[in-house]
Each structure stands twice: as C-alpha cells, then as structure tokens.
Write a protein that holds these residues in place. Structure first.
Motif, PDB file in Angstrom:
ATOM      1  N   SER A   1       0.836  -1.193   0.000  1.00 42.48           N
ATOM      2  CA  SER A   1       0.000   0.000   0.000  1.00 42.48           C
ATOM      3  C   SER A   1       0.871   1.243   0.000  1.00 42.48           C
ATOM      4  CB  SER A   1      -0.943  -0.001   1.214  1.00 42.48           C
ATOM      5  OG  SER A   1      -0.221   0.153   2.415  1.00 42.48           O
ATOM      6  N   ALA A   2       0.225   2.369  -0.280  1.00 42.77           N
ATOM      7  CA  ALA A   2       0.937   3.648  -0.272  1.00 42.77           C
ATOM      8  C   ALA A   2      -0.009   4.755   0.162  1.00 42.77           C
ATOM      9  CB  ALA A   2       1.516   3.956  -1.645  1.00 42.77           C
ATOM     10  N   LEU A   3       0.450   5.556   1.085  1.00 46.42           N
ATOM     11  CA  LEU A   3      -0.273   6.742   1.508  1.00 46.42           C
ATOM     12  C   LEU A   3       0.067   7.853   0.525  1.00 46.42           C
ATOM     13  CD1 LEU A   3      -2.027   8.061   3.763  1.00 46.42           C
ATOM     14  CD2 LEU A   3       0.147   8.816   4.779  1.00 46.42           C
ATOM     15  N   VAL A   4      -0.924   8.345  -0.188  1.00 45.73           N
ATOM     16  CA  VAL A   4      -0.712   9.439  -1.148  1.00 45.73           C
ATOM     17  C   VAL A   4      -0.730  10.739  -0.361  1.00 45.73           C
ATOM     18  CG1 VAL A   4      -1.619  10.638  -3.170  1.00 45.73           C
ATOM     19  CG2 VAL A   4      -1.723   8.133  -3.051  1.00 45.73           C
TER      20      VAL A   4
ATOM     21  N   GLN B   1      -5.455   4.166   3.220  1.00 47.06           N
ATOM     22  CA  GLN B   1      -4.519   4.492   2.157  1.00 47.06           C
ATOM     23  C   GLN B   1      -4.811   3.572   0.973  1.00 47.06           C
ATOM     24  OE1 GLN B   1      -3.748   2.812   4.906  1.00 47.06           O
ATOM     25  NE2 GLN B   1      -2.411   1.091   4.389  1.00 47.06           N
ATOM     26  N   MET B   2      -4.264   3.892  -0.180  1.00 45.96           N
ATOM     27  CA  MET B   2      -4.440   3.047  -1.360  1.00 45.96           C
ATOM     28  C   MET B   2      -3.596   1.786  -1.189  1.00 45.96           C
ATOM     29  SD  MET B   2      -6.134   5.493  -2.708  1.00 45.96           S
ATOM     30  CE  MET B   2      -6.105   7.142  -2.036  1.00 45.96           C
ATOM     31  N   GLY B   3      -4.110   0.666  -1.655  1.00 45.06           N
ATOM     32  CA  GLY B   3      -3.302  -0.538  -1.565  1.00 45.06           C
ATOM     33  C   GLY B   3      -4.091  -1.791  -1.859  1.00 45.06           C
ATOM     34  N   GLY B   4      -3.374  -2.894  -1.901  1.00 38.50           N
ATOM     35  CA  GLY B   4      -4.042  -4.155  -2.152  1.00 38.50           C
ATOM     36  C   GLY B   4      -3.086  -5.277  -2.466  1.00 38.50           C
ATOM     37  N   HIS B   5      -3.627  -6.262  -3.144  1.00 41.06           N
ATOM     38  CA  HIS B   5      -2.897  -7.494  -3.440  1.00 41.06           C
ATOM     39  C   HIS B   5      -1.837  -7.299  -4.513  1.00 41.06           C
ATOM     40  CE1 HIS B   5      -6.730  -9.014  -1.714  1.00 41.06           C
ATOM     41  NE2 HIS B   5      -5.851  -9.674  -0.999  1.00 41.06           N
ATOM     42  N   CYS B   6      -0.772  -8.058  -4.372  1.00 37.54           N
ATOM     43  CA  CYS B   6       0.263  -8.091  -5.395  1.00 37.54           C
ATOM     44  C   CYS B   6      -0.259  -8.893  -6.584  1.00 37.54           C
ATOM     45  CB  CYS B   6       1.525  -8.740  -4.834  1.00 37.54           C
ATOM     46  SG  CYS B   6       2.261  -7.800  -3.485  1.00 37.54           S
TER      47      CYS B   6
ATOM     48  N   ARG C   1       1.656   0.870  -8.193  1.00 40.20           N
ATOM     49  CA  ARG C   1       0.554   0.500  -9.090  1.00 40.20           C
ATOM     50  C   ARG C   1      -0.780   0.657  -8.372  1.00 40.20           C
ATOM     51  NH1 ARG C   1      -2.320  -3.581  -8.757  1.00 40.20           N
ATOM     52  NH2 ARG C   1      -0.811  -4.892  -7.675  1.00 40.20           N
ATOM     53  N   GLU C   2      -0.871   0.125  -7.169  1.00 44.16           N
ATOM     54  CA  GLU C   2      -2.121   0.229  -6.403  1.00 44.16           C
ATOM     55  C   GLU C   2      -2.484   1.694  -6.142  1.00 44.16           C
ATOM     56  OE1 GLU C   2      -4.467  -1.834  -5.236  1.00 44.16           O
ATOM     57  OE2 GLU C   2      -3.590  -3.679  -5.992  1.00 44.16           O
ATOM     58  N   ALA C   3      -1.515   2.493  -5.743  1.00 41.03           N
ATOM     59  CA  ALA C   3      -1.778   3.907  -5.458  1.00 41.03           C
ATOM     60  C   ALA C   3      -2.255   4.638  -6.708  1.00 41.03           C
ATOM     61  CB  ALA C   3      -0.531   4.571  -4.897  1.00 41.03           C
ATOM     62  N   THR C   4      -1.645   4.339  -7.842  1.00 41.01           N
ATOM     63  CA  THR C   4      -2.024   4.984  -9.102  1.00 41.01           C
ATOM     64  C   THR C   4      -3.410   4.536  -9.540  1.00 41.01           C
ATOM     65  OG1 THR C   4       0.301   5.157  -9.752  1.00 41.01           O
ATOM     66  CG2 THR C   4      -1.333   5.329 -11.502  1.00 41.01           C
ATOM     67  N   GLU C   5      -3.670   3.225  -9.491  1.00 39.00           N
ATOM     68  CA  GLU C   5      -4.986   2.709  -9.903  1.00 39.00           C
ATOM     69  C   GLU C   5      -6.111   3.257  -9.029  1.00 39.00           C
ATOM     70  OE1 GLU C   5      -3.550  -1.703 -11.516  1.00 39.00           O
ATOM     71  OE2 GLU C   5      -4.755  -1.564  -9.696  1.00 39.00           O
ATOM     72  N   GLU C   6      -5.894   3.264  -7.724  1.00 38.34           N
ATOM     73  CA  GLU C   6      -6.980   3.644  -6.813  1.00 38.34           C
ATOM     74  C   GLU C   6      -7.155   5.147  -6.665  1.00 38.34           C
ATOM     75  OE1 GLU C   6      -6.866   1.492  -3.123  1.00 38.34           O
ATOM     76  OE2 GLU C   6      -6.712  -0.440  -4.150  1.00 38.34           O
ATOM     77  N   SER C   7      -6.108   5.918  -6.936  1.00 39.68           N
ATOM     78  CA  SER C   7      -6.228   7.378  -6.829  1.00 39.68           C
ATOM     79  C   SER C   7      -6.555   8.023  -8.163  1.00 39.68           C
ATOM     80  CB  SER C   7      -4.927   7.981  -6.297  1.00 39.68           C
ATOM     81  OG  SER C   7      -3.899   7.910  -7.275  1.00 39.68           O
TER      82      SER C   7
ATOM     83  N   ARG D   1       2.296  18.252  -8.070  1.00 34.93           N
ATOM     84  CA  ARG D   1       1.671  19.536  -7.729  1.00 34.93           C
ATOM     85  C   ARG D   1       0.275  19.697  -8.346  1.00 34.93           C
ATOM     86  NH1 ARG D   1       3.781  23.630  -5.137  1.00 34.93           N
ATOM     87  NH2 ARG D   1       5.982  23.196  -5.300  1.00 34.93           N
ATOM     88  N   ASP D   2       0.095  19.204  -9.539  1.00 31.89           N
ATOM     89  CA  ASP D   2      -1.183  19.380 -10.250  1.00 31.89           C
ATOM     90  C   ASP D   2      -2.078  18.139 -10.153  1.00 31.89           C
ATOM     91  OD1 ASP D   2       0.445  17.733 -11.744  1.00 31.89           O
ATOM     92  OD2 ASP D   2      -0.001  18.689 -13.653  1.00 31.89           O
ATOM     93  N   ALA D   3      -1.931  17.369  -9.082  1.00 35.20           N
ATOM     94  CA  ALA D   3      -2.652  16.091  -8.937  1.00 35.20           C
ATOM     95  C   ALA D   3      -4.163  16.272  -8.986  1.00 35.20           C
ATOM     96  CB  ALA D   3      -2.261  15.426  -7.632  1.00 35.20           C
ATOM     97  N   VAL D   4      -4.788  15.446  -9.823  1.00 34.45           N
ATOM     98  CA  VAL D   4      -6.247  15.387  -9.890  1.00 34.45           C
ATOM     99  C   VAL D   4      -6.640  13.930  -9.685  1.00 34.45           C
ATOM    100  CG1 VAL D   4      -8.284  15.766 -11.332  1.00 34.45           C
ATOM    101  CG2 VAL D   4      -6.347  17.332 -11.494  1.00 34.45           C
ATOM    102  N   GLN D   5      -7.366  13.679  -8.619  1.00 32.26           N
ATOM    103  CA  GLN D   5      -7.755  12.314  -8.309  1.00 32.26           C
ATOM    104  C   GLN D   5      -9.005  11.911  -9.089  1.00 32.26           C
ATOM    105  OE1 GLN D   5      -8.106  14.895  -6.240  1.00 32.26           O
ATOM    106  NE2 GLN D   5     -10.114  14.803  -5.270  1.00 32.26           N
ATOM    107  N   GLN D   6      -9.150  10.595  -9.264  1.00 27.42           N
ATOM    108  CA  GLN D   6     -10.333  10.048  -9.930  1.00 27.42           C
ATOM    109  C   GLN D   6     -10.692   8.749  -9.225  1.00 27.42           C
ATOM    110  OE1 GLN D   6     -10.113   9.825 -14.177  1.00 27.42           O
ATOM    111  NE2 GLN D   6     -11.877   8.479 -14.315  1.00 27.42           N
ATOM    112  N   ILE D   7     -11.907   8.660  -8.769  1.00 21.11           N
ATOM    113  CA  ILE D   7     -12.352   7.509  -8.000  1.00 21.11           C
ATOM    114  C   ILE D   7     -12.336   6.238  -8.851  1.00 21.11           C
ATOM    115  CG2 ILE D   7     -14.808   7.801  -8.464  1.00 21.11           C
ATOM    116  CD1 ILE D   7     -15.248   7.184  -5.443  1.00 21.11           C
ATOM    117  N   SER D   8     -11.967   5.122  -8.215  1.00 20.13           N
ATOM    118  CA  SER D   8     -11.936   3.833  -8.911  1.00 20.13           C
ATOM    119  C   SER D   8     -13.130   2.986  -8.473  1.00 20.13           C
ATOM    120  CB  SER D   8     -10.641   3.082  -8.585  1.00 20.13           C
ATOM    121  OG  SER D   8     -10.697   2.533  -7.286  1.00 20.13           O
ATOM    122  N   ASP D   9     -13.277   1.841  -9.112  1.00 21.92           N
ATOM    123  CA  ASP D   9     -14.355   0.917  -8.766  1.00 21.92           C
ATOM    124  C   ASP D   9     -14.198   0.332  -7.371  1.00 21.92           C
ATOM    125  OD1 ASP D   9     -15.464   1.309 -11.256  1.00 21.92           O
ATOM    126  OD2 ASP D   9     -14.600  -0.507 -12.124  1.00 21.92           O
ATOM    127  N   GLU D  10     -12.995   0.405  -6.811  1.00 22.94           N
ATOM    128  CA  GLU D  10     -12.739  -0.170  -5.497  1.00 22.94           C
ATOM    129  C   GLU D  10     -13.122   0.757  -4.358  1.00 22.94           C
ATOM    130  OE1 GLU D  10      -8.953  -2.092  -5.041  1.00 22.94           O
ATOM    131  OE2 GLU D  10      -8.807  -2.436  -7.194  1.00 22.94           O
TER     132      GLU D  10
END
Length: 173
Positions: free
Chosen positions: A47-50, A71-76, A89-95, A133-142
C-alpha cells in the motif's frame, strides 16, 4: 528475481518494527505462495499513503468492501516486479493520479491486520507516494469515495494504522 525474493530482501533491509518484520520474513520462509491472495494463511500486500506535503494533506479512499477510510493498496499481482512497484501501481490505480512517486527509502511501516475471509490476514508493507503539484484524483471501482484530508483531520476519520502511517511518513519527510 521473483517478487517473493524482492519482498524478503526489502524486509531484511527494513529498519524498525523488528518483531513484526521478523514475522513477515518467517511467513515468507514458510509459505512460498505468501505473496498471493491464494495463500489463506495470510499474504503480503502493498500500500501507499498518497501525500501532498505542500498542502499538508493526504488522499484517502473509502474502501468499498471494508467501509473505512484507508490508504491506497491491495494485493500483489504476477506482473509486479517488486513490492515497491505493487504499491505504486495500487496507489495509481486507486487514486487515478498519474505521476505519483514513492518516497525514497523503502517502506515507511508494516501493518498486520485481519481481513474478512477468504483472505483472513494481510501483512501490509506500507509506502508513501508523493502527489505531483497538479494532482487530480479520480475515483476507482474499489472505492465508495476518494477525498483529500488535512493532516489534523486524519485521526477523526481513519483508524490507528493510517494515523501511524501518516506520522511515520511525516517523520520521513
């Protein structure tokens, strides 16, 4: 190098939480499948805390299955070359945020916690990811929700594991 071997190396180099670190290493030694969800004795997760230090905030997800802010995270996954790559990967997919970068220095914390069956136990290796700096989050299915929280708001919405991860991340910064 296999993901299992990478995880063992990462854990051998991790400083701190000695008893828990050794429990993770013992688990990997006893379970060749200890990286995968199919290992019902428990398995490592990443997992990773963004975090956005410039604005003093972290991005948390309201986990769809657990109903908690985490935080974002999950299975390998088999395509993950390293534990750090799995966390990123998990942080990018979930954020939904492109351009995240893991905080240097390897994992920030370890956290072992029970999970509803069939998983039972996650041996989470926790990293921190810096948001651009210009981060824009987008919700995932999880996720049920995805929201930025000021550092001082985290204790009011998340459990102690997330609070400790934030504290350790801030200390590393």
């Amino acid at each position: 190098m296999s993901l299992h071997d990478d995880a063992a190396l990462v854990l051998k180099e991790y400083e701190g939480q000695e008893d828990l670190r050794q429990a993770y290493l013992d688990h990997l030694a006893a379970h060749p499948d200890g990286m995968w969800k199919a290992c019902h004795a428990g398995h490592l997760t990443a997992s990773a805390l963004v975090i956005d230090p410039a604005r003093g905030r972290v991005l948390l997800t309201l986990h769809r299955k657990l109903g908690r802010w985490l935080q974002m995270g999950g299975h390998c996954e088999p395509a993950d070359a390293t534990l750090a790559a799995a966390a990123l990967r998990e942080a990018t997919e979930e954020s939904g945020i492109a351009g995240l970068a893991l905080l240097p220095g390897g994992p920030v914390r370890l956290d072992r916690h029970p999970i509803p069956p069939p998983c039972h136990v996650h041996l989470d290796v926790q990293y921190a990811a810096l948001a651009p700096r210009d981060a824009v989050q987008q919700i995932s299915d999880e996720s049920l929700d995805l929201r930025w929280f000021a550092y001082d708001e985290v204790a009011g919405v998340a459990d102690e594991s997330v609070v400790r991860l934030l504290e350790a991340t801030r200390a590393r910064l």
